[in-house]
Design an enzyme around this catalytic site. Structure first.
Site, PDB file in Angstrom:
ATOM      1  N   SER A 108       0.841  -1.201   0.000  1.00  0.00           N
ATOM      2  CA  SER A 108       0.000   0.000   0.000  1.00  0.00           C
ATOM      3  C   SER A 108       0.874   1.247   0.000  1.00  0.00           C
ATOM      4  O   SER A 108       1.964   1.260   0.588  1.00  0.00           O
ATOM      5  CB  SER A 108      -0.845  -0.019   1.276  1.00  0.00           C
ATOM      6  N   LYS A 120       2.062  -4.017   6.351  1.00  0.00           N
ATOM      7  CA  LYS A 120       2.475  -3.933   4.939  1.00  0.00           C
ATOM      8  C   LYS A 120       3.985  -3.716   4.854  1.00  0.00           C
ATOM      9  O   LYS A 120       4.678  -4.381   4.079  1.00  0.00           O
ATOM     10  CB  LYS A 120       1.726  -2.791   4.237  1.00  0.00           C
ATOM     11  N   TYR A 176      -2.051  -1.676  10.733  1.00  0.00           N
ATOM     12  CA  TYR A 176      -2.281  -2.171   9.369  1.00  0.00           C
ATOM     13  C   TYR A 176      -1.114  -1.772   8.464  1.00  0.00           C
ATOM     14  O   TYR A 176      -0.548  -2.614   7.751  1.00  0.00           O
ATOM     15  CB  TYR A 176      -3.594  -1.610   8.800  1.00  0.00           C
TER      16      TYR A 176
HETATM   17  P1  NAD Z   1     -10.803  -7.476   0.748  1.00  0.00           P
HETATM   18  O1  NAD Z   1     -11.060  -7.502   2.217  1.00  0.00           O
HETATM   19  O2  NAD Z   1     -11.959  -7.266  -0.154  1.00  0.00           O
HETATM   20  O3  NAD Z   1     -10.063  -8.800   0.293  1.00  0.00           O
HETATM   21  C1  NAD Z   1      -9.184  -9.513   1.136  1.00  0.00           C
HETATM   22  C2  NAD Z   1      -9.622 -10.964   1.117  1.00  0.00           C
HETATM   23  O4  NAD Z   1      -8.739 -11.716   1.954  1.00  0.00           O
HETATM   24  C3  NAD Z   1     -11.037 -11.173   1.639  1.00  0.00           C
HETATM   25  O5  NAD Z   1     -11.768 -11.961   0.721  1.00  0.00           O
HETATM   26  C4  NAD Z   1     -10.833 -11.902   2.964  1.00  0.00           C
HETATM   27  O6  NAD Z   1     -11.908 -12.778   3.237  1.00  0.00           O
HETATM   28  C5  NAD Z   1      -9.520 -12.614   2.729  1.00  0.00           C
HETATM   29  N1  NAD Z   1      -8.718 -12.905   3.924  1.00  0.00           N
HETATM   30  C6  NAD Z   1      -8.351 -12.066   4.931  1.00  0.00           C
HETATM   31  N2  NAD Z   1      -7.567 -12.713   5.803  1.00  0.00           N
HETATM   32  C7  NAD Z   1      -7.436 -13.988   5.341  1.00  0.00           C
HETATM   33  C8  NAD Z   1      -6.749 -15.137   5.807  1.00  0.00           C
HETATM   34  N3  NAD Z   1      -6.045 -15.138   6.950  1.00  0.00           N
HETATM   35  N4  NAD Z   1      -6.827 -16.270   5.071  1.00  0.00           N
HETATM   36  C9  NAD Z   1      -7.547 -16.318   3.926  1.00  0.00           C
HETATM   37  N5  NAD Z   1      -8.218 -15.258   3.442  1.00  0.00           N
HETATM   38  C10 NAD Z   1      -8.161 -14.105   4.144  1.00  0.00           C
HETATM   39  O7  NAD Z   1      -9.676  -6.383   0.497  1.00  0.00           O
HETATM   40  P2  NAD Z   1      -9.114  -5.786  -0.862  1.00  0.00           P
HETATM   41  O8  NAD Z   1      -9.484  -4.351  -0.920  1.00  0.00           O
HETATM   42  O9  NAD Z   1      -9.434  -6.675  -1.988  1.00  0.00           O
HETATM   43  O10 NAD Z   1      -7.561  -5.827  -0.549  1.00  0.00           O
HETATM   44  C11 NAD Z   1      -6.727  -6.888  -0.994  1.00  0.00           C
HETATM   45  C12 NAD Z   1      -5.318  -6.647  -0.487  1.00  0.00           C
HETATM   46  O11 NAD Z   1      -4.868  -5.385  -0.950  1.00  0.00           O
HETATM   47  C13 NAD Z   1      -5.213  -6.600   1.031  1.00  0.00           C
HETATM   48  O12 NAD Z   1      -3.996  -7.198   1.423  1.00  0.00           O
HETATM   49  C14 NAD Z   1      -5.182  -5.123   1.324  1.00  0.00           C
HETATM   50  O13 NAD Z   1      -4.510  -4.833   2.524  1.00  0.00           O
HETATM   51  C15 NAD Z   1      -4.413  -4.589   0.124  1.00  0.00           C
HETATM   52  N6  NAD Z   1      -4.668  -3.168  -0.152  1.00  0.00           N
HETATM   53  C16 NAD Z   1      -5.951  -2.738  -0.326  1.00  0.00           C
HETATM   54  C17 NAD Z   1      -6.196  -1.388  -0.556  1.00  0.00           C
HETATM   55  C18 NAD Z   1      -7.601  -0.877  -0.715  1.00  0.00           C
HETATM   56  O14 NAD Z   1      -7.806   0.327  -0.565  1.00  0.00           O
HETATM   57  N7  NAD Z   1      -8.594  -1.710  -1.002  1.00  0.00           N
HETATM   58  C19 NAD Z   1      -5.127  -0.471  -0.621  1.00  0.00           C
HETATM   59  C20 NAD Z   1      -3.839  -0.956  -0.474  1.00  0.00           C
HETATM   60  C21 NAD Z   1      -3.613  -2.311  -0.237  1.00  0.00           C
HETATM   61  N1  UFG Z   2     -12.536  11.096   3.536  1.00  0.00           N
HETATM   62  C1  UFG Z   2     -13.573  11.961   3.854  1.00  0.00           C
HETATM   63  N2  UFG Z   2     -14.726  11.422   4.325  1.00  0.00           N
HETATM   64  C2  UFG Z   2     -14.921  10.081   4.481  1.00  0.00           C
HETATM   65  C3  UFG Z   2     -13.850   9.211   4.145  1.00  0.00           C
HETATM   66  C4  UFG Z   2     -12.676   9.758   3.680  1.00  0.00           C
HETATM   67  O1  UFG Z   2     -13.438  13.158   3.735  1.00  0.00           O
HETATM   68  O2  UFG Z   2     -16.007   9.674   4.933  1.00  0.00           O
HETATM   69  C5  UFG Z   2     -11.288  11.667   2.973  1.00  0.00           C
HETATM   70  C6  UFG Z   2     -10.058  11.336   3.782  1.00  0.00           C
HETATM   71  O3  UFG Z   2      -9.859  12.293   4.792  1.00  0.00           O
HETATM   72  C7  UFG Z   2      -8.975  11.349   2.702  1.00  0.00           C
HETATM   73  C8  UFG Z   2      -9.699  10.868   1.450  1.00  0.00           C
HETATM   74  O4  UFG Z   2     -11.085  11.065   1.716  1.00  0.00           O
HETATM   75  O5  UFG Z   2      -8.541  12.674   2.471  1.00  0.00           O
HETATM   76  C9  UFG Z   2      -9.473   9.395   1.157  1.00  0.00           C
HETATM   77  O6  UFG Z   2      -9.756   8.628   2.320  1.00  0.00           O
HETATM   78  P1  UFG Z   2      -9.895   7.035   2.255  1.00  0.00           P
HETATM   79  O7  UFG Z   2     -10.247   6.571   3.634  1.00  0.00           O
HETATM   80  O8  UFG Z   2     -10.794   6.649   1.152  1.00  0.00           O
HETATM   81  O9  UFG Z   2      -8.443   6.556   1.837  1.00  0.00           O
HETATM   82  P2  UFG Z   2      -7.029   6.744   2.553  1.00  0.00           P
HETATM   83  O10 UFG Z   2      -6.118   7.360   1.556  1.00  0.00           O
HETATM   84  O11 UFG Z   2      -7.137   7.405   3.862  1.00  0.00           O
HETATM   85  O12 UFG Z   2      -6.604   5.228   2.859  1.00  0.00           O
HETATM   86  C10 UFG Z   2      -6.649   4.241   1.845  1.00  0.00           C
HETATM   87  C11 UFG Z   2      -6.826   2.873   2.473  1.00  0.00           C
HETATM   88  C12 UFG Z   2      -5.601   2.482   3.226  1.00  0.00           C
HETATM   89  C13 UFG Z   2      -4.404   2.587   2.381  1.00  0.00           C
HETATM   90  C14 UFG Z   2      -4.309   3.960   1.773  1.00  0.00           C
HETATM   91  C15 UFG Z   2      -3.175   4.026   0.789  1.00  0.00           C
HETATM   92  O13 UFG Z   2      -7.929   2.878   3.363  1.00  0.00           O
HETATM   93  O14 UFG Z   2      -5.722   1.137   3.616  1.00  0.00           O
HETATM   94  O15 UFG Z   2      -5.515   4.263   1.067  1.00  0.00           O
HETATM   95  O16 UFG Z   2      -3.264   2.983  -0.110  1.00  0.00           O
HETATM   96  F1  UFG Z   2      -3.314   2.342   3.132  1.00  0.00           F
END
Ligand code: NAD
Ligand code: UFG
Length: 330
Positions: A124, A152, A148
């Site tokens: 991330s 990462k 979290y």
């Molecule tokens: P998500 O929660 O939709 O998908 C994660 C999946 O992993 C889920 O289906 C969950 O059931 C499964 N899971 C969790 N722990 C597990 C375990 N111990 N064993 C087996 N399955 C497990 O999330 P996502 O948004 O698809 O994110 C996927 C990956 O990308 C994650 O590692 C997340 O941290 C990373 N990531 C997501 C974002 C974002 O904003 N969505 C940003 C940066 C990184």
């Molecule tokens: N925000 C609002 N109102 C809300 C939610 C968010 O104003 O209800 C604002 C936040 O303050 C920020 C922007 O919208 O300025 C984006 O916020 P998000 O929560 O959508 O995303 P972040 O960038 O804070 O975090 C996300 C994921 C993290 C990840 C990060 C970088 O949640 O897991 O992106 O990848 F680490």
């Protein structure tokens, strides 16, 4: 290739499975369904014509995961499985460290044991912390504000150290910026239960009147309109990045930002959603959210140079596809 996808029924995982199948790869999914639903498999089949093999297994359970490695021969692993709610990670840190780190360690151990030499990991942009934008891959990583984010950074380190002494084991670390949007079919996407933490899911709940009003967390940041700036990336573009990352993985450790390279403010995203879908989103300005930074966006040039990857979908596509998914999953 035959690819093991952990977390493959989740949001990004399911879109990646669709793109892997479209590119001609075979997929085996392992997911404990803690944050996804088994029905996603049928939706993947509807889109791609293929129902991937699925194991309902927790990646922290080494024996059960190893049983899967005994049944299949994998060419690569894409490791999405993990818990991802930043706020929750502050309240239950041990659950986050255990789940995310043990999953990464188990899959890496088995990759070495069964000679699966390509490993792609979901990292991330949070690992950059608060420093000068745009973030590029050669920047130092700064401590994050939550467990979290630390899982990462630690997983990256575990994988880098492992690759540095196991010369056949190649790792691609993908640092995602802000994934949003959904598949254009409207079948798969993200619609969290309860009150969403992230901006786009919150907007989509306000749009369909499940929540009354969006709170904008601060308008006094050092950004053009004072609201937080992020790099939103359509989940289908992100998914395609994974296909290229695993197909082109040749160096011991490759690290890529997957983002559009454009910074978009909260108010700009809100306006884009309103324009794309012709829906008014009521909002109010409230205090800043603890732990937020002003700006985060990618220098995405390395992924383009080395993988030939760049984003194609626009902010309007992201907003339209999000709303289509939300409406069809009411
Ligand atoms: P998500 O929660 O939709 O998908 C994660 C999946 O992993 C889920 O289906 C969950 O059931 C499964 N899971 C969790 N722990 C597990 C375990 N111990 N064993 C087996 N399955 C497990 O999330 P996502 O948004 O698809 O994110 C996927 C990956 O990308 C994650 O590692 C997340 O941290 C990373 N990531 C997501 C974002 C974002 O904003 N969505 C940003 C940066 C990184
Ligand atoms: N925000 C609002 N109102 C809300 C939610 C968010 O104003 O209800 C604002 C936040 O303050 C920020 C922007 O919208 O300025 C984006 O916020 P998000 O929560 O959508 O995303 P972040 O960038 O804070 O975090 C996300 C994921 C993290 C990840 C990060 C970088 O949640 O897991 O992106 O990848 F680490």
């Amino acid at each position: 290739m035959n690819i093991l996808v952990s977390g493959g029924t989740g949001y990004i995982g399911s879109h990646t499975v669709v793109e892997l199948i479209a590119a001609g790869h075979s997929v085996v999914i392992v997911d404990n369904l803690v944050n996804s639903k088994i029905e996603t498999l049928d939706k993947i089949e509807k889109i791609s014509g293929v129902k991937p093999t699925f194991y309902h297994v927790d990646c922290t359970d080494l024996d059960k995961i190893e049983a899967i490695f005994k049944l299949h021969t994998f060419d690569g692993i894409i490791h999405f499985a993990g818990l991802k709610a930043v706020g929750e990670s502050v309240t239950i840190p041990l659950a986050y460290y255990y789940n995310n780190l043990v999953s990464t360690i188990n899959l890496s151990q088995l990759a070495l044991k069964y000679k699966v030499n390509k490993f792609v990991f979901s990292s991330s942009a949070t690992v950059y912390g608060d420093q000068k934008v745009p973030f590029s891959e050669d920047m130092a990583l700064l401590p994050t504000t939550n467990p979290y984010g630390e899982t990462k950074a630690m997983s990256e380190r575990i994988l880098r150290d492992t690759a540095s002494v196991n010369k056949d084991f190649h790792v691609s670390i993908l640092r995602y910026f802000n994934p949003v949007g959904a598949h254009s079919s409207g079948l798969i996407g993200e619609s969290p239960n309860g009150i969403p933490n992230n901006l786009m899911p919150y907007i989509q709940k306000v749009a369909n009147k499940k929540l009354p009003i969006l709170s904008v967390y601060g308008n006094d940041y050092d950004t053009p309109d004072g609201t937080g700036v992020r790099d939103y990336i359509h989940v289908v573009d992100l998914a395609k990045g994974h296909v290229l990352a695993i197909e082109k993985l040749v160096d011991p450790v490759e690290i890529y930002n997957l983002g559009s390279g454009d910074g978009v403010s909260v108010l700009e995203l809100l306006t884009a959603f309103e324009t794309a879908n012709k829906i008014e989103i009521p909002y109010k300005i409230v205090d800043r959210r603890a732990g937020d930074i002003a700006s985060s966006y990618a220098d995405a040039s390395k992924a383009y140079k080395k993988l030939g990857w760049k984003t194609h979908k626009t902010l309007i596509d992201m907003c339209k596809d999000t709303w289509k998914f939300e409406k069809s999953n009411k």
